[in-house]
Design a protein around this motif. Structure first.
Motif, mmCIF file in Angstrom:
data_model
loop_
_atom_site.group_PDB
_atom_site.id
_atom_site.type_symbol
_atom_site.label_atom_id
_atom_site.label_comp_id
_atom_site.label_asym_id
_atom_site.label_seq_id
_atom_site.Cartn_x
_atom_site.Cartn_y
_atom_site.Cartn_z
ATOM 1 N N ALA A 129 0.819 -1.217 0.000
ATOM 2 C CA ALA A 129 0.000 0.000 0.000
ATOM 3 C C ALA A 129 0.851 1.264 0.000
ATOM 4 O O ALA A 129 0.448 2.293 -0.558
ATOM 5 C CB ALA A 129 -0.928 -0.012 1.216
ATOM 6 N N TYR B 227 -5.591 -2.010 -2.389
ATOM 7 C CA TYR B 227 -4.572 -2.467 -1.427
ATOM 8 C C TYR B 227 -4.682 -3.986 -1.275
ATOM 9 O O TYR B 227 -5.733 -4.500 -0.908
ATOM 10 C CB TYR B 227 -4.803 -1.841 -0.052
ATOM 11 N N ILE C 43 -2.375 -1.579 7.397
ATOM 12 C CA ILE C 43 -3.254 -0.995 6.382
ATOM 13 C C ILE C 43 -3.902 0.282 6.913
ATOM 14 O O ILE C 43 -4.031 1.280 6.200
ATOM 15 C CB ILE C 43 -4.324 -2.016 5.950
ATOM 16 N N ASP D 25 -1.588 3.060 6.459
ATOM 17 C CA ASP D 25 -1.483 3.494 5.060
ATOM 18 C C ASP D 25 -2.711 4.288 4.623
ATOM 19 O O ASP D 25 -2.597 5.233 3.833
ATOM 20 C CB ASP D 25 -1.270 2.285 4.144
#
Length: 448
Positions: free
Chosen positions: A206, A231, A283, A286
């Motif tokens: 990502a 992603y 994640i 990100d």
């Protein structure tokens, strides 16, 4: 299976099935946005939503940032395995099957060259640039081999199955190569039972997607734009350990260990596995960095953000033991994916209704004040607040090709109270599982 529904608001089995993605389907919602004057960008890190399956339709700029190990493996499992099995069952006598295998395989190889060539001109340097150059040379050699002796290529696939990709361009394997392959596979299987320490998967992370997005936005035209950021990191949760260990980055290693400890302390029974928690935290970070790019560029106030996924996952309890059998992926943890709309003009609230992937495209078009094509089967969730779905259907044709006329078709019917799972053989339906979701939310007691 889900991407045709996401992009065209149609069911997976519509228009002959999902084998060709959206190539044979009517308009996708990015095409509608493009017609309305939007400049569209697609940053795809997953092979199922690549341009090979038509998902570049409606995009001014589309980037296939796929991992080639998974791409070749998926091409074999989805396209070629059943055809090769058929070819062997016919004692290699069928010219038609032979030609179909070669035709499909050549298209995979040619698309691979196209992907690699386009990645050379990116404004952001992706990892494993050297590996991609080596793959390109091997693919060119494999194409030459197909032109000269196509039967050797198919014999190689019969012998190696999805491992054929390790020997692209190699006409025949020596005894030493075959022994090495068996030894490596045996070691990898033992080490990878729980964590993919020796995985060949190298999905683009990502952070690279964000970097490319930042660069593209800095040079975009001054008109409305639509961007898909895909992603893949959470899909590869098990790879987090090998990703960090092989990066040889002490700071990353420290963050990984402290994050692991924090996840272990906070985790409660039934809330997911440790590696999944770590991947999810990464994640989240990100996504936070992506939001900061929007804020720093002054785009945040005039942007609507939509978050979703193409499927859920097992992340701890309950434990299901069915391997990679797609026909069984109709449980709540697989069907329940996020769908969040956030931005100017969107009222903060939680929607209690049953919704499906087919509702995503019409809702996005509604937010953008664009007309919804007649072929769309879903509804605009924001404009149709009073509309209530009583049921959501799911369907797939199991592993391999989606052959609607000759394969067993798997079906799921979900309501607020019940989840019903079954299959259809030549339109004769058999129910296999039946769950009361109010009394049994984890679907542990089959009432069939």
């Amino acid at each position: 299976v889900a991407f045709p529904s996401i992009f065209t608001s149609t069911m997976p089995f519509d228009y002959g099935g999902y084998d060709d993605g959206i190539i044979k389907r009517p308009r996708s919602f990015p095409e509608v946005l493009q017609t309305a004057g939007y400049q569209n960008y697609g940053l795809m890190t997953g092979h199922p939503c690549s341009s090979h399956f038509g998902y570049d339709r409606g995009f001014d700029h589309f980037y296939d940032l796929i991992d080639f190990y998974q791409w070749f493996r998926a091409a074999y499992v989805t396209y070629l395995a059943e055809l090769i099995e058929e070819y062997v069952d016919n004692d290699k006598q069928s010219n038609k099957i032979f030609e179909t295998i070669i035709e499909k395989y050549k298209r995979v190889l040619l698309d691979t060259l196209s992907y690699i060539d386009k990645l050379q001109d990116l404004p952001v340097r992706l990892p494993q640039q050297g590996k991609r150059k080596r793959i390109r040379a091997k693919v060119k050699a494999e194409l030459r081999l197909i032109e000269m002796t196509p039967s050797l290529v198919i014999d190689k696939m019969i012998l190696l199955a999805e491992d054929y990709q390790d020997y692209l361009g190699v006409p025949e394997l020596s005894k030493t190569q075959l022994k090495f392959r068996k030894w490596r596979k045996r070691i990898a299987l033992k080490l990878n039972k729980r964590v993919f320490i020796l995985s060949q998967r190298r999905a683009v992370g990502a952070s690279y997607v964000n970097a490319l997005f930042t660069s593209l936005m800095a040079n975009r035209e001054s008109k409305p734009c639509f961007v898909v950021l895909h992603y893949f990191d959470l899909h590869e949760a098990k790879l987090q350990i090998s990703k960090v260990l092989f990066s040889l980055n002490l700071i990353e290693l420290f963050k990984f260990l402290t994050g692991s400890f924090a996840c272990w302390r906070e985790r409660k029974p039934g809330q997911g596995g440790l590696l999944y928690d770590i991947a999810l935290r990464r994640i989240d970070q990100d996504v936070g960095k992506f939001l900061k790019v929007l804020q720093d560029s002054g785009m945040a106030e005039n942007t609507v953000i939509v978050v979703t996924g193409d499927h859920g996952t097992e992340a701890g309890y309950p434990t299901r033991n069915f391997g990679s059998n797609l026909s069984r992926l109709f449980y709540s943890e697989h069907l329940h994916v996020p769908l969040a709309f956030y931005g100017k003009g969107i009222e903060p609230k939680k929607d209690p209704r049953l919704v499906s992937h087919m509702d995503l495209a019409p809702t996005i078009l509604g937010v953008a004040n664009c007309p919804v094509p007649a072929s769309f089967c879903g509804i605009d969730l924001i404009k149709n607040q009073q509309h209530v779905n009583t049921e959501v259907w799911s369907e797939n044709a199991g592993k391999g090709r989606c052959l609607l006329s000759s394969k067993r078709l798997f079906l799921g019917r979900r309501t607020k109270e019940w989840n019903v799972i079954g299959y259809s053989d030549n339109f004769e339906v058999t129910l296999t599982e039946f769950y009361n979701l109010e009394r049994d939310p984890f679907e542990q007691h089959n009432l069939i």
